[in-house]
Design an enzyme around this catalytic site. Sequence first.
Site: not given
Length: 306
Positions: A61, A149, A177, A179, A201
């Site tokens: 983001t 991530y 995280k 996602t 996520g």
Amino acid sequence: MSNQSVDSKSSSTAVSRLSKLHAALLTPYDAKDKVSVRCLHRLVAHVKQQGIEGFYVGGSTGEGLLQSIEERQTIFAEVAEAAAGSALIGHVGAISTRDAQTLAKSCAALGYDAVSAIPPIYFSHKKDAVIGYYKDIIEAAGGTPLIVYNIPAMSGVTFTLDDLGRLLELPGVIGIKQTSIDMYQMEQLSRIFPGKLLLNGYDEMLLAGLVSGAKGGVGSTYNVMGARYLELAAKAKAGDIGGAAKIQSQCNAVIDELVRVSVFPGMKYLLYRQGVIETPMCRRPLVTLSSDTAGRLDEIAAELSR
Ligand code: MN9
């Protein structure tokens, strides 16, 4: 006390400090495509005003991969100042280990609570090389913990449960995280590694993630709907799943529209229309939306500002 117990004590402190909702912070630019430090500070204040107490800086983001190392360092430093007192996670992932290490050192020096990294992209590395990349980042971070991530849809790297287990067992890794739409994997991770930090996520699945064992979340749309997500999480915690699901649906109606026009450009456009940032610009090749291409976002911006 052995080193290991000191280590596990500080990691459980980090896990509890980071068990919350973190805005995946956007990066505002000025009309000349330079990072707008002024708007970055305004955006941080806007997010805090909604009650959000955590920031995930420089991730997807935040357009981290579209920025120079110097720009990423500037953003880390500015956010550390603007968001002092909030929980801070710096995304340091890069295509080269060396760049990721440089960024990890910067975050550690600035006092970030944790660093986080996507796996190395483009080359299809063997899993051992990917583990090596994470070990190198942990070493550079010098005691600041790491959150892996996991974002298979964008990184192109799919981690099995065993792969994630190997990563979670590296000293210095406090969590993931996550996602992914695979809620079975979320549940498995939370059951097998109960002391680790799982952050959901995908905002559109926050309730599903929390129910499946996530201790918090990281979300782009928390920048504009932070208060709603906090209410959702509070209801989920209190066992009011029906109430939480209603809020999730309200959020998802907005996310549907963002996905239709493209999520990050859409988020920038909303914040621009709300008067928080001065341009809706994204870094190319991401597109920048205008009133002609923004679908229903003008209406949604007005609704969110009410
Ligand atoms: O960081 C974001 N992840 C990605 C979290 O964009 C890859 C999410 O907040 C999404 O933007 C959001 C919309 O799909 O869930």
